[in-house]
Scaffold this motif. Structure first.
Motif, PDB file in Angstrom:
ATOM      1  N   ALA B  56       0.846  -1.194   0.000  1.00 50.16           N
ATOM      2  CA  ALA B  56       0.000   0.000   0.000  1.00 50.16           C
ATOM      3  C   ALA B  56       0.884   1.247   0.000  1.00 50.16           C
ATOM      4  CB  ALA B  56      -0.930  -0.015   1.205  1.00 50.16           C
ATOM      5  N   LEU B  57       2.033   1.143  -0.649  1.00 54.51           N
ATOM      6  CA  LEU B  57       3.009   2.230  -0.699  1.00 54.51           C
ATOM      7  C   LEU B  57       3.409   2.450  -2.156  1.00 54.51           C
ATOM      8  CD1 LEU B  57       5.381   0.775   2.047  1.00 54.51           C
ATOM      9  CD2 LEU B  57       3.926   2.782   2.365  1.00 54.51           C
ATOM     10  N   VAL B  58       3.731   3.682  -2.504  1.00 50.54           N
ATOM     11  CA  VAL B  58       4.226   3.958  -3.854  1.00 50.54           C
ATOM     12  C   VAL B  58       5.708   3.598  -3.910  1.00 50.54           C
ATOM     13  CG1 VAL B  58       4.523   5.712  -5.635  1.00 50.54           C
ATOM     14  CG2 VAL B  58       2.591   5.871  -4.069  1.00 50.54           C
ATOM     15  N   HIS B  59       6.096   2.837  -4.901  1.00 45.76           N
ATOM     16  CA  HIS B  59       7.511   2.519  -5.106  1.00 45.76           C
ATOM     17  C   HIS B  59       7.912   2.940  -6.516  1.00 45.76           C
ATOM     18  CE1 HIS B  59       7.696   0.275  -1.398  1.00 45.76           C
ATOM     19  NE2 HIS B  59       6.790  -0.595  -1.784  1.00 45.76           N
ATOM     20  N   THR B  60       9.182   2.806  -6.818  1.00 49.88           N
ATOM     21  CA  THR B  60       9.652   2.967  -8.197  1.00 49.88           C
ATOM     22  C   THR B  60      10.667   1.868  -8.483  1.00 49.88           C
ATOM     23  OG1 THR B  60      11.657   4.311  -7.811  1.00 49.88           O
ATOM     24  CG2 THR B  60       9.549   5.506  -7.938  1.00 49.88           C
ATOM     25  N   ALA B  61      10.939   1.678  -9.755  1.00 47.79           N
ATOM     26  CA  ALA B  61      12.091   0.877 -10.168  1.00 47.79           C
ATOM     27  C   ALA B  61      12.933   1.843 -10.984  1.00 47.79           C
ATOM     28  CB  ALA B  61      11.655  -0.322 -10.989  1.00 47.79           C
ATOM     29  N   THR B  62      14.050   2.247 -10.414  1.00 50.50           N
ATOM     30  CA  THR B  62      14.824   3.336 -10.993  1.00 50.50           C
ATOM     31  C   THR B  62      16.281   2.936 -11.203  1.00 50.50           C
ATOM     32  OG1 THR B  62      13.393   4.896  -9.814  1.00 50.50           O
ATOM     33  CG2 THR B  62      15.471   5.765 -10.679  1.00 50.50           C
ATOM     34  N   VAL B  63      16.713   3.040 -12.458  1.00 52.16           N
ATOM     35  CA  VAL B  63      18.126   2.817 -12.774  1.00 52.16           C
ATOM     36  C   VAL B  63      18.792   4.188 -12.761  1.00 52.16           C
ATOM     37  CG1 VAL B  63      19.767   1.985 -14.513  1.00 52.16           C
ATOM     38  CG2 VAL B  63      17.534   0.853 -14.251  1.00 52.16           C
ATOM     39  N   GLU B  64      19.900   4.306 -12.046  1.00 48.85           N
ATOM     40  CA  GLU B  64      20.547   5.614 -11.969  1.00 48.85           C
ATOM     41  C   GLU B  64      20.918   6.084 -13.380  1.00 48.85           C
ATOM     42  OE1 GLU B  64      23.748   5.884  -9.121  1.00 48.85           O
ATOM     43  OE2 GLU B  64      24.106   7.970  -9.740  1.00 48.85           O
ATOM     44  N   GLY B  65      20.457   7.262 -13.741  1.00 44.95           N
ATOM     45  CA  GLY B  65      20.722   7.811 -15.068  1.00 44.95           C
ATOM     46  C   GLY B  65      19.986   7.092 -16.179  1.00 44.95           C
ATOM     47  N   GLY B  66      18.979   6.290 -15.828  1.00 47.97           N
ATOM     48  CA  GLY B  66      18.251   5.533 -16.849  1.00 47.97           C
ATOM     49  C   GLY B  66      16.768   5.477 -16.580  1.00 47.97           C
ATOM     50  N   ALA B  67      16.212   4.301 -16.784  1.00 44.74           N
ATOM     51  CA  ALA B  67      14.767   4.128 -16.670  1.00 44.74           C
ATOM     52  C   ALA B  67      14.268   4.472 -15.272  1.00 44.74           C
ATOM     53  CB  ALA B  67      14.397   2.688 -17.014  1.00 44.74           C
ATOM     54  N   ASP B  68      13.043   4.992 -15.230  1.00 42.34           N
ATOM     55  CA  ASP B  68      12.415   5.322 -13.951  1.00 42.34           C
ATOM     56  C   ASP B  68      10.938   4.935 -14.053  1.00 42.34           C
ATOM     57  OD1 ASP B  68      11.900   6.371 -11.431  1.00 42.34           O
ATOM     58  OD2 ASP B  68      11.665   8.421 -12.176  1.00 42.34           O
ATOM     59  N   VAL B  69      10.593   3.790 -13.473  1.00 42.03           N
ATOM     60  CA  VAL B  69       9.222   3.286 -13.583  1.00 42.03           C
ATOM     61  C   VAL B  69       8.490   3.535 -12.270  1.00 42.03           C
ATOM     62  CG1 VAL B  69       7.782   1.273 -14.107  1.00 42.03           C
ATOM     63  CG2 VAL B  69      10.065   1.473 -15.132  1.00 42.03           C
ATOM     64  N   LEU B  70       7.415   4.300 -12.338  1.00 43.92           N
ATOM     65  CA  LEU B  70       6.621   4.577 -11.140  1.00 43.92           C
ATOM     66  C   LEU B  70       5.673   3.408 -10.881  1.00 43.92           C
ATOM     67  CD1 LEU B  70       6.060   6.858  -9.020  1.00 43.92           C
ATOM     68  CD2 LEU B  70       4.100   7.474 -10.436  1.00 43.92           C
ATOM     69  N   LEU B  71       5.651   2.942  -9.635  1.00 42.91           N
ATOM     70  CA  LEU B  71       4.808   1.793  -9.282  1.00 42.91           C
ATOM     71  C   LEU B  71       3.840   2.199  -8.179  1.00 42.91           C
ATOM     72  CD1 LEU B  71       7.847  -0.646  -9.119  1.00 42.91           C
ATOM     73  CD2 LEU B  71       6.267  -0.375 -11.045  1.00 42.91           C
ATOM     74  N   PRO B  72       2.659   2.686  -8.564  1.00 43.97           N
ATOM     75  CA  PRO B  72       1.689   3.149  -7.560  1.00 43.97           C
ATOM     76  C   PRO B  72       1.265   2.011  -6.616  1.00 43.97           C
ATOM     77  CG  PRO B  72       1.044   3.818  -9.794  1.00 43.97           C
ATOM     78  CD  PRO B  72       2.162   2.833  -9.935  1.00 43.97           C
ATOM     79  N   ALA B  73       0.736   2.380  -5.474  1.00 39.06           N
ATOM     80  CA  ALA B  73       0.313   1.405  -4.467  1.00 39.06           C
ATOM     81  C   ALA B  73      -0.660   0.404  -5.076  1.00 39.06           C
ATOM     82  CB  ALA B  73      -0.340   2.136  -3.301  1.00 39.06           C
ATOM     83  N   ASN B  74      -0.375  -0.877  -4.853  1.00 34.81           N
ATOM     84  CA  ASN B  74      -1.246  -1.956  -5.327  1.00 34.81           C
ATOM     85  C   ASN B  74      -1.509  -1.936  -6.832  1.00 34.81           C
ATOM     86  OD1 ASN B  74      -1.791  -3.227  -2.722  1.00 34.81           O
ATOM     87  ND2 ASN B  74      -2.807  -1.284  -2.247  1.00 34.81           N
ATOM     88  N   LYS B  75      -0.525  -1.447  -7.587  1.00 36.81           N
ATOM     89  CA  LYS B  75      -0.670  -1.427  -9.046  1.00 36.81           C
ATOM     90  C   LYS B  75       0.602  -2.006  -9.696  1.00 36.81           C
ATOM     91  CE  LYS B  75      -4.349   1.534 -10.029  1.00 36.81           C
ATOM     92  NZ  LYS B  75      -4.700   2.246  -8.793  1.00 36.81           N
ATOM     93  N   THR B  76       0.547  -2.127 -11.012  1.00 39.67           N
ATOM     94  CA  THR B  76       1.713  -2.668 -11.707  1.00 39.67           C
ATOM     95  C   THR B  76       2.347  -1.605 -12.586  1.00 39.67           C
ATOM     96  OG1 THR B  76       0.429  -3.398 -13.596  1.00 39.67           O
ATOM     97  CG2 THR B  76       0.652  -4.966 -11.793  1.00 39.67           C
ATOM     98  N   GLY B  77       3.586  -1.861 -12.985  1.00 35.42           N
ATOM     99  CA  GLY B  77       4.280  -0.987 -13.925  1.00 35.42           C
ATOM    100  C   GLY B  77       5.132  -1.846 -14.833  1.00 35.42           C
ATOM    101  N   ARG B  78       5.390  -1.355 -16.050  1.00 37.94           N
ATOM    102  CA  ARG B  78       6.106  -2.163 -17.034  1.00 37.94           C
ATOM    103  C   ARG B  78       7.263  -1.421 -17.662  1.00 37.94           C
ATOM    104  NH1 ARG B  78       2.965  -6.009 -19.876  1.00 37.94           N
ATOM    105  NH2 ARG B  78       1.201  -6.700 -18.642  1.00 37.94           N
TER     106      ARG B  78
END
Ligand code: CU
Lengths: 174, 105
Positions: B56-78
Motif C-alpha cells: 500500500a506504498l508507492v515505489h519505483t524501479a529506478t536505474v541511476e541515469g536511466g529508466a524510472d518506472v513509477l509503481l503506484p500502491a497496489n498497481k503494476t508498472g512495465r
C-alpha cells in the motif's frame, strides 16, 4: 551530532528500562502501538510544515513521500489494532516524542529557504535514525502479538528506507 | 472474397509467429513489504519486466541515469528492455530496496 542521536534513542529505552515512569521493563503492546502510531503522526506533521514552507522541489517531493507513506502505514496500524481489539495507550515515550517534535516545529518555523530545507532534512535523518533505533532495540523485541511485530518489522524496513532517502536529499542539498 | 482475404491474413500471421526465433517474454517481479521478488532477474532485449506492487506504498524501479518506472500502491508498472547489460535499480523513495536486471542481447 552522533552522540546527540544516540542519546535520543537511549532516552526512549531509558524511559522503559529504568522502570521509573512505567514501572515495567518493557512496553506493552498497547504502548508500542501508541508509540509507533505517534512516531508516524509526528513525521506527517513535519512533512506538512515542509510542504507549506519549502520552495525546493526535491525537499517537497521528499516531504510528500513521508506524508504518503506514514499515512498509509498508520492506516494499516489502525486497522490492525481494531482487529486485535487493542486500544493504543498513551505513555511517557509518546509524550516525549511529541514534545521534542513540537520544539523542533517551532525551531523550524523561524527558518526560511535553504536554511529551512537543510534543517528539516537533517532532522528527518536524525528522527528516522532515532525511531529505527527504538524499533530495533526495544519495540520489536518487546512486541508480543505476532501481527504487531510483523507490522513493526515492515515499519522498520520502511523507516530505514526513509532514512536513506533523507540522507540522499541531505547530500544533494550540500 | 472477404473470406479468402481473411484466411490469407490469418495464414500470414501464423507464418510470422512461427518464423520469429523467440517470442519476447514478460518477466514478473513482485514487490511485497519493500522487497523486489525475485531481486535478480535475467532477460533478453525486447523482453518486458512487469512489477506487481503488492504494498500500500508507492515505489519505483529506478536505474541511476536511466529508466524510472513509477509503481503506484497496489498497481503494476512495465518496462520494455531495449539494451543489453546489467542494470542495478532501486526505489527512489526507499533506496534500501534493490534489484538487478541482466539483459542478454
Ligand atoms: Cu519504495
Amino acid at each position: 551530532m552522533t552522540i546527540k542521536l544516540t542519546t535520543a534513542a537511549a532516552a526512549i529505552a531509558l524511559l522503559f528500562s529504568t522502570g521509573g515512569a512505567l514501572g515495567n521493563d518493557k512496553p506493552t503492546d498497547p504502548q508500542i502501538a501508541h508509540i509507533a502510531y505517534t512516531a508516524g503522526v509526528l513525521d506527517v506533521e513535519a512533512a506538512k510544515q515542509a510542504i507549506a514552507t519549502s520552495k525546493n522541489k526535491t525537499v517537497v517531493e521528499f516531504a510528500e513521500s513521508m506524508l504518503r507513506d506514514h499515512e498509509s502505514v498508520n492506516k494499516q496500524a489502525l486497522d490492525l489494532v481494531k482487529k486485535l481489539n487493542v486500544t493504543p495507550e498513551d505513555n511517557d515515550t509518546s509524550k516525549s516524542l511529541s514534545q521534542a517534535a513540537e520544539a523542533k516545529r517551532q525551531e523550524l518555523a523561524k527558518l526560511k529557504g535553504g536554511e529551512f530545507d537543510k534543517a528539516y532534512i537533517e532532522h528527518e535523518v536524525a528522527y528516522h535514525k532515532q525511531v529505527n533505533g527504538a524499533l530495533e532495540t526495544l519495540l520489536i523485541p518487546s512486541a508480543q502479538n505476532a501481527e504487531l511485530k510483523s507490522l513493526l518489522e515492515t515499519g522498520l524496513k520502511l523507516f530505514q528506507g526513509h532514512q536513506q532517502h533523507a540522507e540522499h536529499v541531505a547530500a544533494a542539498l550540500k | 472474397m472477404f473470406i479468402t482475404r481473411a484466411a490469407i491474413v490469418l495464414l500470414s500471421m501464423g507464418a510470422a509467429a512461427a518464423a520469429a526465433p523467440s517470442q519476447a517474454e514478460t518477466i514478473q517481479v513482485s514487490i511485497d513489504r519493500l522487497v523486489y521478488l525475485p531481486a535478480e532477474i535475467e532477460a533478453k532485449v525486447g523482453d518486458e519486466v512487469e512489477w506487481i506492487n503488492r504494498d500500500a506504498l508507492v515505489h519505483t524501479a529506478t536505474v541511476e541515469g536511466g529508466a524510472d518506472v513509477l509503481l503506484p500502491a497496489n498497481k503494476t508498472g512495465r518496462l520494455v528492455l531495449q539494451e543489453a547489460g546489467s542494470f542495478d535499480y532501486i526505489c527512489r523513495y526507499h533506496p534500501n530496496m534493490k534489484g538487478r536486471i541482466t539483459v542478454r542481447p
